[in-house]
Write a protein that holds these residues in place. Structure first.
Motif, PDB file in Angstrom:
ATOM      1  N   ARG A  13      34.268  39.889  44.112  1.00  0.00           N
ATOM      2  CA  ARG A  13      33.428  39.445  45.203  1.00  0.00           C
ATOM      3  C   ARG A  13      32.170  38.809  44.647  1.00  0.00           C
ATOM      4  NH1 ARG A  13      33.900  44.659  49.306  1.00  0.00           N
ATOM      5  NH2 ARG A  13      36.115  44.423  49.747  1.00  0.00           N
ATOM      6  N   GLY A  14      31.766  37.719  45.258  1.00  0.00           N
ATOM      7  CA  GLY A  14      30.564  37.057  44.807  1.00  0.00           C
ATOM      8  C   GLY A  14      30.802  36.117  43.661  1.00  0.00           C
ATOM      9  N   LEU A  24      37.184  47.204  29.990  1.00  0.00           N
ATOM     10  CA  LEU A  24      38.577  47.236  30.433  1.00  0.00           C
ATOM     11  C   LEU A  24      39.239  48.548  30.042  1.00  0.00           C
ATOM     12  CD1 LEU A  24      41.156  45.893  31.551  1.00  0.00           C
ATOM     13  CD2 LEU A  24      41.533  44.958  29.256  1.00  0.00           C
ATOM     14  N   LEU A  25      39.084  48.948  28.765  1.00  0.00           N
ATOM     15  CA  LEU A  25      39.713  50.182  28.309  1.00  0.00           C
ATOM     16  C   LEU A  25      39.089  51.399  28.991  1.00  0.00           C
ATOM     17  CD1 LEU A  25      40.108  49.437  24.488  1.00  0.00           C
ATOM     18  CD2 LEU A  25      41.840  49.299  26.277  1.00  0.00           C
ATOM     19  N   ARG A  89      49.560  43.797  39.718  1.00  0.00           N
ATOM     20  CA  ARG A  89      49.021  45.127  39.422  1.00  0.00           C
ATOM     21  C   ARG A  89      47.985  45.595  40.451  1.00  0.00           C
ATOM     22  NH1 ARG A  89      53.429  44.781  36.506  1.00  0.00           N
ATOM     23  NH2 ARG A  89      53.181  43.856  34.428  1.00  0.00           N
ATOM     24  N   LYS A  90      47.079  44.700  40.849  1.00  0.00           N
ATOM     25  CA  LYS A  90      45.955  45.125  41.679  1.00  0.00           C
ATOM     26  C   LYS A  90      46.361  45.593  43.079  1.00  0.00           C
ATOM     27  CE  LYS A  90      41.875  43.504  41.472  1.00  0.00           C
ATOM     28  NZ  LYS A  90      40.650  42.685  41.559  1.00  0.00           N
ATOM     29  N   PRO A  91      47.235  44.866  43.803  1.00  0.00           N
ATOM     30  CA  PRO A  91      47.605  45.367  45.132  1.00  0.00           C
ATOM     31  C   PRO A  91      48.229  46.758  45.086  1.00  0.00           C
ATOM     32  CG  PRO A  91      48.310  43.091  44.853  1.00  0.00           C
ATOM     33  CD  PRO A  91      47.863  43.560  43.510  1.00  0.00           C
ATOM     34  N   LEU A 197      37.550  46.574  41.477  1.00  0.00           N
ATOM     35  CA  LEU A 197      37.435  45.224  42.042  1.00  0.00           C
ATOM     36  C   LEU A 197      37.065  44.206  40.963  1.00  0.00           C
ATOM     37  CD1 LEU A 197      35.509  46.016  45.368  1.00  0.00           C
ATOM     38  CD2 LEU A 197      37.927  45.424  45.131  1.00  0.00           C
ATOM     39  N   ARG A 198      36.485  44.672  39.867  1.00  0.00           N
ATOM     40  CA  ARG A 198      36.122  43.775  38.773  1.00  0.00           C
ATOM     41  C   ARG A 198      37.323  43.391  37.907  1.00  0.00           C
ATOM     42  NH1 ARG A 198      31.460  42.917  36.642  1.00  0.00           N
ATOM     43  NH2 ARG A 198      32.084  43.439  34.500  1.00  0.00           N
TER      44      ARG A 198
END
Length: 432
Positions: A13-14, A24-25, A89-91, A197-198
């Protein structure tokens, strides 16, 4: 730029954001911690659960709170895997977190032990989504020894949860009613969901698979027909059985057999520290020795360790010296940090194009089989360490024999190619 700091572009977002390798890890570790918190934070509440649901003093039924969670983890991964390979992966991560919240809230509000177990099963179903996605992301981004190293780094952070969770759970119960441990998990899931979300989608569009029964069946069939993947997964099933047995029995062993109820959070945390140290050391040496060579050396230590534990327990009539038995147990469990990440890495290596499906199937087999084996062994544990020690030894021996069978069927494993590899981006480009 080093792989520890190389950034990847992440939608959010943004506008476009950047997330480095360390973040990430750490995020993947936090996702995995959703599962660990759902297990380890509960342990100090076992006495309160016995009282609240009139289970009887020292009842082993509280172990079912752990085993049904693992069963939920197991069965749902078979669904999450194909979904993650189809929709990304995200959904699927967000679906899993949503179900996780339903299970955690249901557990917090459950009026009966049966409804608590049902909610725990749902909770496990939700935790499986985060687990499948986290593992698939690692396979999307890394290969070979670099993947093993990344998994070890993740496990090192992940193992901080068992170190802190029992003490944290004890603190929560000292301030709030015992159901507060469930509400803490609700808050944690919300925080991790917002943080994720990132994260950028890591599934390569070229690897998206159709969500049809035929391709799904073919994918699972290909995974099971791959000897290394199948054999090493079976080896991890036995190891997971040991881990489940320990989680379900640790409170009973430490509190009742050894009479150290007040020290339980600290003893459990100390064993978990050994897990973390093992994961850190594994990450440093696996790239030099190679996965298969390291696994061989660890089994050469593990089998004598569990044999000695049986001798110590039997010779003491089931109540051995605490300062002899627990260090042996701690070293046994710590050795798993040199086995589980590496066996998982070797199992997934031949099926990288089916990362979600392979991760789901291996995870389902490991969690489901481990829950069944752990339930069988932990049900025998009451006022003696002997059934526990014998069960652990048999399961470790089964794991070792599974690896030996794979080696005999795949002589090429004598040449260890899983030593080092450069991490790759979701599109196959070299990172950093």
């Amino acid at each position: 730029m080093s792989t520890d700091t190389a950034p990847t572009h992440v939608g959010g977002r943004g506008g476009e954001q950047r997330i480095g390798q360390r973040e990430l890890l750490t995020l993947i570790s936090a996702l995995m911690a959703l599962m660990a918190l759902g297990i380890d934070l509960m342990l100090p509440a076992f006495d309160d659960i016995r009282v609240a649901f009139d289970l009887g003093e020292a009842s082993p039924r509280t172990g079912q709170v752990i085993t049904v969670f693992f069963l939920g983890l197991a069965v749902s991964q078979l669904v999450y895997g194909p979904l993650a390979d189809r929709f990304g992966r995200k959904p699927i991560l967000y679906v899993g977190i949503g179900i996780y919240l339903v299970g955690a809230v249901g557990s917090a509000l459950a009026p009966t032990f049966e409804l608590l177990l049902l909610s725990r099963f749902v909770w496990g179903v939700g935790a499986a989504g985060a687990r499948v996605v986290a593992t698939a992301i690692v396979r999307d981004r890394f290969e070979g020894g670099a993947m093993a190293k990344a998994m070890s780094q993740i496990m090192a952070v992940f193992m901080l949860v068992p170190v802190l969770a029992p003490t944290l759970g004890t603190g929560i119960i000292a301030i709030l009613p015992w159901r507060g441990v469930f509400w803490f998990c609700v808050v944690w899931a919300i925080v991790i969901g917002l943080w994720s979300l990132r994260l950028r989608e890591t599934l390569d569009p070229a690897h998206r698979r159709p969500l049809r029964f035929g391709p799904m069946w073919n994918g699972y069939a290909e995974v099971t027909r791959t000897p290394v993947t199948f054999g090493y997964t079976i080896a991890t099933v036995f190891l997971q059985g040991v881990f489940t047995t320990y989680l379900a029995s640790s409170e009973l062993l430490i509190s009742d057999v050894f009479g150290r109820r007040a020290q339980f959070p600290f003893i459990f945390g100390l064993v978990a520290v050994l897990f973390g140290l093992g994961a850190l050391i594994n990450g440093r040496i696996v790239v030099r020795l190679g996965v298969h060579r390291l696994v061989n050396r660890v089994y050469a230590i593990l089998i004598p360790l569990v044999t000695l534990s049986v001798v110590v327990s039997v010779s003491a009539g089931g109540t051995p010296n605490f300062w002899l038995f627990m260090p042996l147990l701690g070293l046994t469990l710590a050795s798993f940090m040199f086995l589980m990440p590496n066996l998982n890495t070797a199992a997934l290596e031949p099926v990288g194009h089916l990362a979600g499906t392979a991760s789901a199937l291996s995870g389902a087999a490991r969690m489901g089989g481990g829950a069944v084996l752990g339930t069988i062994v932990s049900a025998q544990v009451s006022d003696s360490t002997t059934p526990f020690s014998i069960g652990v030894a048999v399961l470790c021996l089964g794991s070792w024999l599974s690896v030996l069978v794979v080696r005999r069927r795949s002589p090429r494993l004598a040449v260890d190619h899983l030593t080092s590899a450069t991490p790759t981006s979701p599109t196959g480009a070299v990172i950093g």
